[in-house]
Design a protein around this motif. Structure first.
Motif, PDB file in Angstrom:
ATOM      1  N   VAL A  36     -12.572 -20.285   8.390  1.00  0.00           N
ATOM      2  CA  VAL A  36     -13.018 -21.615   8.815  1.00  0.00           C
ATOM      3  C   VAL A  36     -12.425 -22.699   7.919  1.00  0.00           C
ATOM      4  O   VAL A  36     -11.966 -23.734   8.410  1.00  0.00           O
ATOM      5  N   VAL A  37     -12.399 -22.458   6.621  1.00  0.00           N
ATOM      6  CA  VAL A  37     -11.829 -23.451   5.695  1.00  0.00           C
ATOM      7  C   VAL A  37     -10.340 -23.633   5.957  1.00  0.00           C
ATOM      8  O   VAL A  37      -9.842 -24.770   5.992  1.00  0.00           O
ATOM      9  N   ALA A  39      -8.710 -23.156   8.750  1.00  0.00           N
ATOM     10  CA  ALA A  39      -8.544 -23.860  10.025  1.00  0.00           C
ATOM     11  C   ALA A  39      -8.833 -25.347   9.868  1.00  0.00           C
ATOM     12  O   ALA A  39      -8.105 -26.190  10.410  1.00  0.00           O
ATOM     13  N   SER A  40      -9.865 -25.682   9.121  1.00  0.00           N
ATOM     14  CA  SER A  40     -10.203 -27.100   8.955  1.00  0.00           C
ATOM     15  C   SER A  40      -9.181 -27.817   8.086  1.00  0.00           C
ATOM     16  O   SER A  40      -8.853 -28.981   8.340  1.00  0.00           O
ATOM     17  N   VAL A  41      -8.649 -27.154   7.069  1.00  0.00           N
ATOM     18  CA  VAL A  41      -7.615 -27.778   6.223  1.00  0.00           C
ATOM     19  C   VAL A  41      -6.353 -28.016   7.040  1.00  0.00           C
ATOM     20  O   VAL A  41      -5.714 -29.074   6.916  1.00  0.00           O
ATOM     21  N   ARG A  42      -6.013 -27.088   7.866  1.00  0.00           N
ATOM     22  CA  ARG A  42      -4.822 -27.257   8.720  1.00  0.00           C
ATOM     23  C   ARG A  42      -4.988 -28.466   9.649  1.00  0.00           C
ATOM     24  O   ARG A  42      -4.083 -29.289   9.773  1.00  0.00           O
ATOM     25  N   ARG A  43      -6.141 -28.565  10.266  1.00  0.00           N
ATOM     26  CA  ARG A  43      -6.395 -29.696  11.167  1.00  0.00           C
ATOM     27  C   ARG A  43      -6.405 -31.013  10.402  1.00  0.00           C
ATOM     28  O   ARG A  43      -5.867 -32.021  10.863  1.00  0.00           O
ATOM     29  N   LEU A  44      -7.008 -31.006   9.235  1.00  0.00           N
ATOM     30  CA  LEU A  44      -7.082 -32.212   8.416  1.00  0.00           C
ATOM     31  C   LEU A  44      -5.709 -32.635   7.918  1.00  0.00           C
ATOM     32  O   LEU A  44      -5.391 -33.829   7.873  1.00  0.00           O
ATOM     33  N   ARG A  47      -3.799 -34.737  10.309  1.00  0.00           N
ATOM     34  CA  ARG A  47      -4.292 -36.093  10.533  1.00  0.00           C
ATOM     35  C   ARG A  47      -3.675 -37.122   9.592  1.00  0.00           C
ATOM     36  O   ARG A  47      -3.721 -38.306   9.869  1.00  0.00           O
ATOM     37  N   ALA A  55     -11.041 -36.507   2.186  1.00  0.00           N
ATOM     38  CA  ALA A  55     -11.648 -35.181   2.302  1.00  0.00           C
ATOM     39  C   ALA A  55     -11.695 -34.477   0.955  1.00  0.00           C
ATOM     40  O   ALA A  55     -12.689 -33.818   0.614  1.00  0.00           O
ATOM     41  N   THR A  59     -15.069 -33.349  -0.923  1.00  0.00           N
ATOM     42  CA  THR A  59     -15.216 -31.949  -1.304  1.00  0.00           C
ATOM     43  C   THR A  59     -15.493 -31.811  -2.793  1.00  0.00           C
ATOM     44  O   THR A  59     -16.347 -31.010  -3.211  1.00  0.00           O
TER      45      THR A  59
END
Length: 75
Positions: A36-37, A39-44, A47, A55, A59
């Motif tokens: 999950v981390v 995937a979220s880092v990739r999406r972020l 951006r 972020a 964090t």
């Protein structure tokens, strides 16, 4: 009287079983959190840099807060 003497043995057996299963479940949960981390880092990262900076700051504050809470509640 036999029923009373069996209870501690059953408790020890249950604790031994959970003791062996606990590291496995920690590994499963850790792997899920890692996916999950990532995937979220990739999406972020897609951006842009300004959102990445925000972020990272959020964090860092969250990590520091959880660390302080852990130390305070440990006592």
């Amino acid at each position: 009287m036999d029923d009373v003497s069996r209870l501690p043995a059953m408790t020890l057996a249950e604790e031994a079983l959970l003791g062996r299963l606990l590291p496995f479940w920690q590994l499963v949960i850790g792997a899920f959190v890692l996916v999950v981390v990532l995937a979220s880092v990739r999406r972020l990262a897609r951006r842009g840099p300004s959102r990445m900076t925000t972020a990272l700051l959020v964090t860092a504050v969250a990590i520091a807060g959880f660390t302080v809470l852990g130390v305070l509640l440990e006592s």
